[in-house]
Design a protein around this motif. Structure first.
Motif, mmCIF file in Angstrom:
data_model
loop_
_atom_site.group_PDB
_atom_site.id
_atom_site.type_symbol
_atom_site.label_atom_id
_atom_site.label_comp_id
_atom_site.label_asym_id
_atom_site.label_seq_id
_atom_site.Cartn_x
_atom_site.Cartn_y
_atom_site.Cartn_z
ATOM 1 N N ASP A 16 21.476 14.554 -35.791
ATOM 2 C CA ASP A 16 20.337 14.420 -34.885
ATOM 3 C C ASP A 16 19.717 15.794 -34.655
ATOM 4 O O ASP A 16 20.233 16.820 -35.119
ATOM 5 C CB ASP A 16 20.788 13.799 -33.551
ATOM 6 C CG ASP A 16 19.692 12.990 -32.868
ATOM 7 O OD1 ASP A 16 18.502 13.226 -33.160
ATOM 8 O OD2 ASP A 16 20.031 12.116 -32.051
ATOM 9 N N HIS A 17 18.620 15.775 -33.928
ATOM 10 C CA HIS A 17 17.861 16.988 -33.614
ATOM 11 C C HIS A 17 17.718 17.049 -32.101
ATOM 12 O O HIS A 17 17.308 16.070 -31.467
ATOM 13 C CB HIS A 17 16.473 16.921 -34.290
ATOM 14 C CG HIS A 17 15.527 17.982 -33.847
ATOM 15 N ND1 HIS A 17 14.245 17.716 -33.416
ATOM 16 C CD2 HIS A 17 15.668 19.326 -33.761
ATOM 17 C CE1 HIS A 17 13.639 18.829 -33.093
ATOM 18 N NE2 HIS A 17 14.484 19.822 -33.299
ATOM 19 N N ASP A 19 15.677 17.602 -29.798
ATOM 20 C CA ASP A 19 14.231 17.713 -29.647
ATOM 21 C C ASP A 19 13.898 18.255 -28.252
ATOM 22 O O ASP A 19 14.349 17.697 -27.248
ATOM 23 C CB ASP A 19 13.615 16.320 -29.831
ATOM 24 C CG ASP A 19 12.105 16.336 -29.886
ATOM 25 O OD1 ASP A 19 11.493 17.359 -29.508
ATOM 26 O OD2 ASP A 19 11.522 15.302 -30.274
ATOM 27 N N GLY A 98 16.164 22.411 -29.937
ATOM 28 C CA GLY A 98 15.600 22.718 -31.227
ATOM 29 C C GLY A 98 16.588 22.721 -32.377
ATOM 30 O O GLY A 98 16.175 22.699 -33.546
#
Length: 285
Positions: A16-17, A19, A98
């Motif tokens: 995953d990221h 965000d 990030g």
């Protein structure tokens, strides 16, 4: 040999990221301001590496269906009610907004018990979340599967009684009303479609809860946020919680904490003193 032994050791990998928009939405759900740096507060990892099951692959309760195929990470326990019973967490390093993260999950054990609550199956799962600099969070999560509630079973938890929660033994105290919008937002952030959190007729009439159920990890997140307000973000090196009784949406929740050096004790209580969650932690000093 147990009937679920083939699932012990089964593994799953997700990526995953972190965000920055997800972090902002998570903070908004908690009514918190933006972060002073890119380090992510403890608890947000429950919004990462979530199941991506297609809607057609969900069961009647909103959780992903389980079967006996090699692709089914969790065993097809034929008990319809699922609860997140507890978790033991080690916070090894803060995640950063990030960055790319990975999570490796493994089924550690499966056990069956019978008692006053009927037939139960407990599944322990280890999750290791890694960030750009290596291991960040190690968690052992316990899921419990339970029998279906009869259509005439008393709704749980019982209606509030006349007693009042006594805060005198706790040094830090905060009250919060977990509203229906907060429950909806947390379900959305964690991609959790378990219907007890947003579908009142289902929660009340099928699973026999008195109202919408506050997510266990949301209550745990609120306790982590209590520590953050006292000592700043990422102040804990470990955190263990156990659900005791359901918290109901729209009803006042007392969040409390007390510390003895590095050892911290937490509690979440209903307004009448009913214990909802117990937790302990080790504080970084």
């Amino acid at each position: 040999m147990g009937q679920w032994d083939a699932w012990i050791g089964r593994m799953e990998h997700r990526q995953d990221h972190v965000d920055p928009a997800l972090v902002r939405r998570w903070l908004a759900m908690l009514d918190r301001d933006g972060l002073p740096d890119d380090r992510v507060p403890q608890g947000l990892h429950w919004c990462l590496c979530t199941p991506e099951t297609a809607t057609a692959g969900l069961g009647p309760d909103g959780h992903p269906l389980r079967d006996s195929s090699p692709d089914s990470f969790l065993p097809p326990v034929p008990l319809p009610r699922r609860m997140w019973a507890s978790s033991k967490l080690e916070f090894l390093a803060p995640l950063a907004a990030g960055e790319i993260v990975g999570r490796r999950s493994a089924v550690l054990s499966i056990s069956e018990k019978s008692g006053g609550s009927g037939h139960l199956v407990f599944v322990d799962i280890e999750h290791l979340t890694e960030g750009a600099k290596g291991p960040a969070i190690r968690e052992v999560q316990t899921i419990v599967y339970r029998e279906a509630a009869s259509s005439d079973a008393p709704r749980t938890p019982p209606p509030p009684c006349d007693t009042v929660f006594d805060v005198s033994d706790w040094t830090t105290h905060r009250t919060i009303l977990p509203s229906e919008p907060m429950l909806f937002r947390y379900s959305a952030l964690t991609f959790n479609s378990h219907r007890i959190h947003y579908d009142l007729p289902y929660a009340r009439d099928v699973e026999r809860y008195r109202g919408l159920v506050v997510h266990g990890p949301l209550t745990a997140t609120l306790l982590l946020d209590l520590a953050s307000q006292e000592w700043g973000d990422n102040a804990l090196s470990s955190f263990t919680f156990r659900g005791l009784t359901p918290a109901i949406g729209g009803e006042l929740l007392h969040l409390v904490m007390r510390a003895d050096g590095e050892n911290v004790e937490f509690g979440a209580f209903a307004d009448d003193g009913r214990a909802v969650m117990a937790a302990t932690a080790i504080r970084k000093i």
